[in-house]
Design an enzyme around this catalytic site. Structure first.
Site, PDB file in Angstrom:
ATOM      1  CB  SER A 108       0.642  -4.312   0.834  1.00  0.00           C
ATOM      2  OG  SER A 108      -0.348  -4.184   1.839  1.00  0.00           O
ATOM      3  CE  LYS A 155      -2.428  -7.124   2.388  1.00  0.00           C
ATOM      4  NZ  LYS A 155      -2.459  -5.702   2.778  1.00  0.00           N
ATOM      5  CB  SER A 214      -2.448  -1.795   1.907  1.00  0.00           C
ATOM      6  OG  SER A 214      -1.072  -1.591   1.817  1.00  0.00           O
TER       7      SER A 214
HETATM    8  N1  GLN Z   1       2.310   1.605   1.039  1.00  0.00           N
HETATM    9  C1  GLN Z   1       2.258   1.955   2.434  1.00  0.00           C
HETATM   10  C2  GLN Z   1       3.437   1.342   3.133  1.00  0.00           C
HETATM   11  O1  GLN Z   1       4.223   0.777   2.488  1.00  0.00           O
HETATM   12  C3  GLN Z   1       0.978   1.450   3.031  1.00  0.00           C
HETATM   13  C4  GLN Z   1       0.959  -0.009   3.192  1.00  0.00           C
HETATM   14  C5  GLN Z   1      -0.279  -0.520   3.816  1.00  0.00           C
HETATM   15  O2  GLN Z   1      -1.283   0.170   3.873  1.00  0.00           O
HETATM   16  N2  GLN Z   1      -0.198  -1.718   4.359  1.00  0.00           N
HETATM   17  O3  GLN Z   1       3.569   1.401   4.306  1.00  0.00           O
END
Ligand code: GLN
Length: 490
Positions: A157, A82, A181
């Protein structure tokens, strides 16, 4: 499943072939690169493909293996990372304009650990900008598509990593999880992914979003691979003061298909209103399977503070983000807007043009929650709620070995469907956020399909019980074949 092409292999299958000298790292890497070439135009999972670096590295690893050196489980095996994890000499963009041309001068600890095993890093995967989002549509570069239905999101994400594993563009990938994410995109793409206990894996070299929540974890084709990657990346790191000096067990030892007598609870609050009926039905079938395998199942568990998790998360995470992202000022590294008449204007313009709308929304939310007069009302209150949520999990997990929920309340949604409505987007993490808040581990594994769209099951455990989670996941995986289904991309 009998893999027919090298890129389709799991880590443990590829490792066997390497050990028996039936293939080489170069052949594996070339196969993965060809697969990337074949499918990238449709799914767009990768931000950077480091073809030359990967081929050179694979060649070196082959020479090393030919020289008779010991081969560890990840030796010679191609991975995608990532784009929030620093890779020395390979661009690390966070899918942001701010870091579009940033080449880190050092490796994250997890990358050093993969390198110590002589893994081959093939490139970097797309994500929501600075890991803020649930669909990978907030990437500043392009959206990633779900391979099970190209008109749908892969989740986020870590959407790029999930898609890469599901389409065999990599043998495995790393993701990061702040509020879900790793798990949510794994559920949306039908791969295995583990969010480790907070402190289990070093965050050094992980570009910070919300430091008290961020964790790196494996995204893999099966549970065995997940254990192997955990073995490689877990452990104390003096460069991350929040990493915990607990010994790392051999997670592969936990891969026994026996869960007789394990107590598994299903918290009612996670069967939320608005949950798709197919998702609930898939969970019920999965729980029946666990029971058949000998687990003692209790549908009567309650975690009443769950309903406050979303609100607490969307104060805590943006607050930490507003502090962490203050470093992007156009001076030290990254994008710089230029053409300004003074330093304040230069910073303003850099941040105005360098950050996308979701990142700005988080910075504003966080700055507001931390400002004088609001700090106690929002930030402190959210931290208090966080403690209550954590205590509640601790109490319930004294009585159960694990809790089971769907990973997401719905199957993957359409591209664009939630883009204009941040609240709807935030709600797609409703099942994963509380676990992050509590700092406990959870794994997402494939648990079914509705109209050929994946459904994930989340298994949650006590701090440092990753081994138990892997054991339950492994037993379920052995008894089902969801994980071996592949998306309909030729
Ligand atoms: N979707 C959640 C956010 O937007 C979690 C994102 C993540 O875990 N990086 O914060």
């Amino acid at each position: 499943m009998q893999a027919t092409e090298l890129h389709q292999l799991t880590i443990h299958e590829a490792h066997e072939l390497l050990k028996q000298r039936k293939t080489s790292s170069l052949e594996l890497t070339k196969s993965v690169l060809k697969r990337i070439n074949d499918v990238e135009g449709r799914v767009r999972a990768c931000v950077t493909i480091a073809e030359d670096i990967a081929l050179k590295e694979a060649d070196k690893v082959d020479a090393y293996m030919r020289a008779g050196h010991e081969i560890t489980p990840l030796t010679g095996i191609p991975a995608l990372i990532k784009d929030v994890i620093c890779t020395k000499g390979i661009k690390t963009t966070c899918s942001s304009k701010m870091l579009q041309n940033f080449v880190p001068p050092y490796d994250a600890t997890v990358i050093e650990k993969l390198n110590a095993q002589k893994a081959v890093i093939v490139g970097k995967t797309n994500m929501d900008e600075f890991a803020m989002g649930s669909s990978t549509e907030h990437s500043a570069f392009f959206a990633t598509h779900n391979p099970w239905d190209l008109s749908r999101v892969p989740g986020g994400s870590s959407g790029g990593s999930a898609v890469a594993v599901s389409t065999d563009e990599a043998i495995y990938a790393l993701g990061s999880d702040t509020g879900g994410s790793i798990r949510q995109p794994a559920g949306f793409c039908s791969v295995v992914a583990l969010r480790p206990t907070y402190g289990r894996v070093s965050r050094f070299g992980l570009l910070a979003f919300a430091s008290s929540l961020d964790q790196i974890g494996p995204m893999t084709k099966d549970v065995t691979d997940c254990a192997l990657v955990m073995n490689a990346i877990a452990g104390h790191d003096p460069r991350d003061s929040t990493s915990v000096p607990h010994p790392v067990p051999d997670y592969a030892q936990h891969l026994v298909p026996d869960i007789k007598g394990l107590k598994i609870g299903i918290p009612g609050e996670y069967l939320v209103e608005g949950m798709q009926t197919e998702v609930r039905a898939a969970l019920e079938r999965a729980v029946d399977k666990l029971q058949e395998l000998g687990a003692e199942v209790d549908w009567g568990v309650s975690l009443p503070h769950t309903k406050y998790a979303l609100a607490a998360y969307y104060i805590i995470a943006p607050s930490e983000a507003s502090a962490n992202l203050a470093r992007y000022d156009g001076v030290k590294y990254g994008f710089s807007a230029g053409n300004a008449s003074n330093v304040i204007q230069a910073t303003e313009r850099t941040r105005q043009f360098g950050f996308g709308p979701e990142v700005k929304r988080r910075i504003m939310l966080g700055t507001y929650a931390l400002s004088a007069g609001y700090y106690d009302a929002y930030y402190v209150k959210a931290q208090q709620v966080r403690t209550l949520i954590k205590q509640e999990f601790d109490q319930v997990l004294q009585r159960y070995d694990a809790l089971v929920t769907p990973t997401s309340p719905t199957v993957p949604f359409k591209l664009g469907e939630k883009l204009e409505d941040p609240m709807q987007m935030y709600l797609s993490d409703i099942c994963t956020l509380p676990i992050s808040i509590a700092g406990i581990p959870a794994i997402s594994i494939p648990a079914g399909f509705a109209d050929n769209l994946p459904i994930g099951m989340q298994i949650i455990g006590k701090p440092f019980s990753e081994g138990v989670l892997l054991r339950i996941a492994f037993a379920y995986e052995q008894a089902t074949d969801w994980h071996s289904r592949k998306p309909p991309l030729s």
